[in-house]
Design an enzyme around this catalytic site. Structure first.
Site, mmCIF file in Angstrom:
data_model
loop_
_atom_site.group_PDB
_atom_site.id
_atom_site.type_symbol
_atom_site.label_atom_id
_atom_site.label_comp_id
_atom_site.label_asym_id
_atom_site.label_seq_id
_atom_site.Cartn_x
_atom_site.Cartn_y
_atom_site.Cartn_z
ATOM 1 N N TYR A 283 6.955 2.679 0.701
ATOM 2 C CA TYR A 283 6.040 2.274 1.783
ATOM 3 C C TYR A 283 6.089 3.290 2.924
ATOM 4 O O TYR A 283 5.055 3.826 3.341
ATOM 5 C CB TYR A 283 6.457 0.888 2.257
ATOM 6 N N SER B 269 6.505 -15.807 8.634
ATOM 7 C CA SER B 269 6.032 -16.810 7.675
ATOM 8 C C SER B 269 7.219 -17.498 6.998
ATOM 9 O O SER B 269 7.226 -18.720 6.828
ATOM 10 C CB SER B 269 5.098 -16.177 6.648
ATOM 11 N N GLU C 42 7.343 6.414 3.211
ATOM 12 C CA GLU C 42 6.907 7.789 2.920
ATOM 13 C C GLU C 42 5.448 7.814 2.469
ATOM 14 O O GLU C 42 4.732 8.772 2.730
ATOM 15 C CB GLU C 42 7.810 8.431 1.861
HETATM 16 P P1 NAD Z 1 -1.636 -7.943 3.290
HETATM 17 O O1 NAD Z 1 -0.711 -7.734 2.150
HETATM 18 O O2 NAD Z 1 -1.993 -9.324 3.677
HETATM 19 O O3 NAD Z 1 -3.007 -7.170 3.031
HETATM 20 C C1 NAD Z 1 -3.109 -6.009 2.251
HETATM 21 C C2 NAD Z 1 -4.373 -6.145 1.400
HETATM 22 O O4 NAD Z 1 -4.523 -4.959 0.617
HETATM 23 C C3 NAD Z 1 -4.287 -7.309 0.413
HETATM 24 O O5 NAD Z 1 -5.474 -8.050 0.474
HETATM 25 C C4 NAD Z 1 -4.100 -6.626 -0.944
HETATM 26 O O6 NAD Z 1 -4.574 -7.397 -2.020
HETATM 27 C C5 NAD Z 1 -4.857 -5.332 -0.717
HETATM 28 N N1 NAD Z 1 -4.452 -4.232 -1.602
HETATM 29 C C6 NAD Z 1 -3.192 -3.807 -1.874
HETATM 30 N N2 NAD Z 1 -3.225 -2.751 -2.687
HETATM 31 C C7 NAD Z 1 -4.543 -2.491 -2.926
HETATM 32 C C8 NAD Z 1 -5.236 -1.524 -3.723
HETATM 33 N N3 NAD Z 1 -4.574 -0.595 -4.411
HETATM 34 N N4 NAD Z 1 -6.589 -1.556 -3.739
HETATM 35 C C9 NAD Z 1 -7.282 -2.501 -3.050
HETATM 36 N N5 NAD Z 1 -6.673 -3.443 -2.299
HETATM 37 C C10 NAD Z 1 -5.324 -3.428 -2.249
HETATM 38 O O7 NAD Z 1 -1.027 -7.146 4.530
HETATM 39 P P2 NAD Z 1 -1.511 -7.046 6.038
HETATM 40 O O8 NAD Z 1 -0.425 -7.548 6.897
HETATM 41 O O9 NAD Z 1 -2.878 -7.595 6.192
HETATM 42 O O10 NAD Z 1 -1.549 -5.464 6.224
HETATM 43 C C11 NAD Z 1 -2.767 -4.728 6.213
HETATM 44 C C12 NAD Z 1 -2.465 -3.266 6.499
HETATM 45 O O11 NAD Z 1 -1.829 -3.130 7.765
HETATM 46 C C13 NAD Z 1 -1.529 -2.625 5.455
HETATM 47 O O12 NAD Z 1 -1.968 -1.314 5.205
HETATM 48 C C14 NAD Z 1 -0.190 -2.598 6.162
HETATM 49 O O13 NAD Z 1 0.599 -1.535 5.731
HETATM 50 C C15 NAD Z 1 -0.617 -2.418 7.620
HETATM 51 N N6 NAD Z 1 0.420 -2.941 8.531
HETATM 52 C C16 NAD Z 1 0.570 -4.295 8.703
HETATM 53 C C17 NAD Z 1 1.583 -4.757 9.548
HETATM 54 C C18 NAD Z 1 1.794 -6.232 9.805
HETATM 55 O O14 NAD Z 1 2.740 -6.581 10.504
HETATM 56 N N7 NAD Z 1 0.951 -7.134 9.328
HETATM 57 C C19 NAD Z 1 2.443 -3.856 10.169
HETATM 58 C C20 NAD Z 1 2.274 -2.499 9.931
HETATM 59 C C21 NAD Z 1 1.248 -2.045 9.125
#
Ligand code: NAD
Ligand code: UDP
Length: 328
Positions: free
Chosen positions: A148, A192, A150
């Site tokens: 994640y 959660s 890197e």
């Molecule tokens: P989440 O897991 O709820 O959402 C990620 C979404 O991406 C999911 O709907 C999943 O099905 C989809 N997905 C995963 N791999 C995929 C692929 N190869 N092709 C198409 N869809 C794909 O997570 P989130 O909390 O909503 O995070 C969204 C983004 O924000 C992510 O990139 C995450 O790294 C970034 N982020 C979130 C947080 C947080 O605290 N929520 C913090 C830092 C970064």
């Protein structure tokens, strides 16, 4: 004055953040195409949007090329919870790196603006506190979190190379722990986990001694920051920290969740996961100055809303008794 209608692609649009972003952009009068492979996202998250003529959902994995039309792209696709991104680490790196290449290629062809959802994980276990964007991080490149951390670092590299090499209009935001309704109940993230455990009267699993800190941002505030970043002038590329600069220990969070749910759950200690960062708190001076942005939702208030969501969800699923019965 009516706003110009745009076609906006959100990858990962059925996930936690993506579904909130979809909702907000539709409410602002934009057309949204949500692309998701449903690995951690759920159709339930976007069910209420499916009848809206401005909203379209498409099952697609961004490690494969995508041929659509759009004016702006929010690249959010990637599992965010340690349990999920470590489940298939090779796929996680592919999603971050090959996915970024595909989306950047699409943005280049379309001359579209593209925003990358990066993460505070690029700072690893930080030696500088709080973390400004100039800090280059302390990441273990071969540990279980590396797929994640890197992957996201390489995605940032790609964004800035497309910016320098192809004059692409890019935005990179580094998101710190964000929580709220529609987090996956089993996604393993701390907010959660604690809320679901407290509502079910199960033991609250505190990893390590709970003195490690995080800064928790409520989802509505975060989405506001992301939209401001997309709307900012093109010379504001980031990377830009987005998070709530109020540091909270995980033990304090557990106590607060117990208090707000009125739960009788006991805290149990579990081993601290490998490479779990000890301290995390964003320096958001840049976002304040350049986006006029800062979070407004106090942790207590955001937790109450999130607890209300999980209470409804678990009651509907029959996993907990309705509040009135539970009190009897
Ligand atoms: P989440 O897991 O709820 O959402 C990620 C979404 O991406 C999911 O709907 C999943 O099905 C989809 N997905 C995963 N791999 C995929 C692929 N190869 N092709 C198409 N869809 C794909 O997570 P989130 O909390 O909503 O995070 C969204 C983004 O924000 C992510 O990139 C995450 O790294 C970034 N982020 C979130 C947080 C947080 O605290 N929520 C913090 C830092 C970064
Ligand atoms: N954590 C915990 N109990 C849990 C889940 C997580 O004590 O049931 C801790 C975890 O070890 C970490 C913090 O809470 O120190 C935040 O974990 P999360 O998985 O939410 O996000 P990240 O580590 O990626 O910030």
């Amino acid at each position: 004055m009516p706003i110009a209608q745009k076609r906006i692609l959100i990858t990962g649009g059925a996930g936690f953040l993506g579904s909130h972003l979809s909702e907000r952009l539709i409410a602002a009068g934009q057309d949204v195409l949500c692309v998701d492979n449903y690995f951690t996202g759920r159709r339930d998250n976007i069910l209420h949007l499916l009848d809206d003529p401005r909203f379209e959902a498409m099952r697609h994995d961004i490690t494969e090329p995508l041929y659509i039309e759009a004016d702006e792209i929010y690249n959010l696709a990637c599992p965010a919870s340690p349990i999920h991104y470590q489940f298939d680490p090779v796929q996680t790196t592919k999603t971050s790196v090959i996915g970024a290449i595909n989306m950047l290629g699409l943005a280049k062809r379309l001359k579209a603006k593209i925003l990358q959802a990066s993460t505070s994980e690029v700072y690893g276990d930080p030696a500088l506190h709080p973390q400004p964007e100039s800090y280059r991080g302390n990441v273990n490149p071969i540990g279980p979190r590396a797929c994640y951390d890197e992957g996201k670092r390489c995605a940032e590299t790609l964004f800035f190379d497309y910016y320098r090499q192809h004059n692409l209009r890019i935005r990179v935001v580094r998101i710190f722990n964000t929580y709220g309704p529609r987090m996956h109940p089993n996604d393993g993230r701390v907010v959660s986990n604690f809320i679901v455990q407290a509502l079910k009267g199960e033991a609250i699993t505190l990893y390590g001694d709970g003195s490690q800190t995080r800064a928790f941002c409520y989802v509505d505030d975060l989405i506001d920051g992301m939209m401001r970043m997309m709307a900012a002038p093109d010379d504001i590329t980031g990377p830009m920290n987005l998070g709530n600069p109020v540091e909270t220990s995980v033990a304090e969070l557990a106590e607060l969740v117990i208090e707000l749910t009125g739960s009788r759950s006991k805290i149990v200690h579990r081993p601290l996961p490998i490479d779990d960062p000890i301290q995390r708190c964003p320096d958001i001076s840049q976002a304040r100055a350049l986006l006029d942005w800062q979070p407004h939702t106090a942790l207590r208030v955001g937790l109450q809303r999130t607890i209300a969501y999980f209470d409804r969800l678990l009651t509907e699923r029959g996993e907990i008794a309705p509040a009135a019965e539970a009190a009897a």
